[in-house]
Design an enzyme around this catalytic site. Structure first.
Site, PDB file in Angstrom:
ATOM      1  CB  THR A   1      -1.065   0.066   1.235  1.00 31.21           C
ATOM      2  OG1 THR A   1      -1.648  -1.105   1.276  1.00 31.21           O
ATOM      3  CG2 THR A   1      -1.837   1.022   1.261  1.00 31.21           C
TER       4      THR A   1
ATOM      5  CE1 TYR B   1       0.503  -9.914   1.670  1.00 37.48           C
ATOM      6  CE2 TYR B   1       2.215  -8.502   1.196  1.00 37.48           C
ATOM      7  CZ  TYR B   1       1.065  -8.712   1.107  1.00 37.48           C
ATOM      8  OH  TYR B   1      -0.083  -8.153   0.299  1.00 37.48           O
TER       9      TYR B   1
ATOM     10  CE  LYS C   1      -1.304  -7.803   4.001  1.00 39.27           C
ATOM     11  NZ  LYS C   1      -0.751  -6.753   3.272  1.00 39.27           N
TER      12      LYS C   1
END
Length: 285
Positions: free
Chosen positions: A46, A120, A148
């Site tokens: 992001t 991740y 995640k």
């Protein structure tokens, strides 16, 4: 380090000249923490890290580390760096080393990392799927504290993982629209770009599941899931930035190539789905 609650992967705001505007980033980060999020993520996807210079990356990390330090909140970084409490470490992308190669990779990282690791897992980007048994092996490594989980689906592997996670291993929702079902199954929280908007409601959703209040959790889920879907209708973080700019919270909606700005249609749809009433407690709902 406690991985419970909502963590916001911060955008990187740009001014009209295209430069990073650190003061706006600091204000935005403080707003997130004041709204009740548990911590922040610096230089995740992001934050557009691949389009930032090394100096810009350092500047972003310095700002977010300072804000988190002032508030006693944890900072997870997408790159290894001083000031971060943990590193968000991507499953090796592109080369697709297979489960044994991935386990070996994280074993080596865990032996040398100065801070804990959060895996991740995002197969759409890495090309590498991992089953629950492999994730348990990785989660049992010293200094690996969570994952995640962003497979783009509420799949059998995450159900199995949450049924029997390694001790001290946190599962965080990495797909914003699946936050609620994963919390219901035992996830500890989420890393949620959507929580730049309606932040208090995402915090309240997590709290509702923690407090055993499924009625409130379902109400918030039905309200927030369409918003998350709208914010990810085009490549992240274009729509999030467009909405923040439209609401006067960042100076421009600019993203850097290869990303393109959000379309007017995507902005309009997301704007219409943002709850209008602010809340401070669950009783305000």
């Amino acid at each position: 380090m406690d991985l419970t609650g909502v963590f916001v992967p911060m955008i990187t705001p740009f001014d009209a000249s295209g430069a990073v505007t650190y003061s706006v980033l600091e204000n935005l980060a403080r707003e997130m923490l004041e709204a009740g999020v548990s911590g922040l993520v610096a230089l995740g996807t992001t934050g557009e890290p691949s389009s930032l210079t090394a100096d810009e990356q350092r500047g972003v990390l310095e700002v977010l580390a300072r804000v988190c330090r002032d508030r006693g909140a944890p900072l997870i970084s997408g790159v290894a760096s001083p000031g971060a409490d943990a590193v968000l470490s991507l499953v090796p992308p592109f080369v697709r080393p297979g489960p044994e190669g991935v386990v070996a990779h994280f074993t080596a990282l865990a032996e040398t990392s100065a801070v804990p690791l959060v895996v991740y897992h995002v197969p759409a980007r890495t090309g590498q799927a991992l089953d629950a048994a492999t994730l348990r092996r990785i989660g049992a490594l010293d200094r690996v504290i969570g994952v995640k989980y962003a497979t783009g689906a509420l799949d059998a592997d995450v159900v199995a993982l949450l049924a029997d996670p390694p001790p001290g291993f946190a599962v965080l929702s990495g797909d914003d629209v699946f936050l609620s079902p994963l919390l219901a199954l035992g996830a500890t929280g989420g890393i949620l770009a959507s929580a730049h908007l309606a932040t208090e409601r995402f915090v309240a959703l997590h709290r509702a599941w923690q407090d055993g209040d499924p009625a409130t959790a379902r109400k918030l889920t039905h309200e927030l899931s369409p918003l998350s879907a709208a914010l990810f209708a085009e490549p992240n973080p274009a729509v999030v930035k467009a909405v923040l700019h439209a609401r006067g919270r960042i100076p421009t909606a600019a993203v850097r190539l290869p990303l393109l700005p959000a379309s007017a249609a995507a902005l309009d749809r997301a704007q219409r789905l943002i709850p209008t009433a602010r809340i401070s407690t669950v009783s305000d709902l």
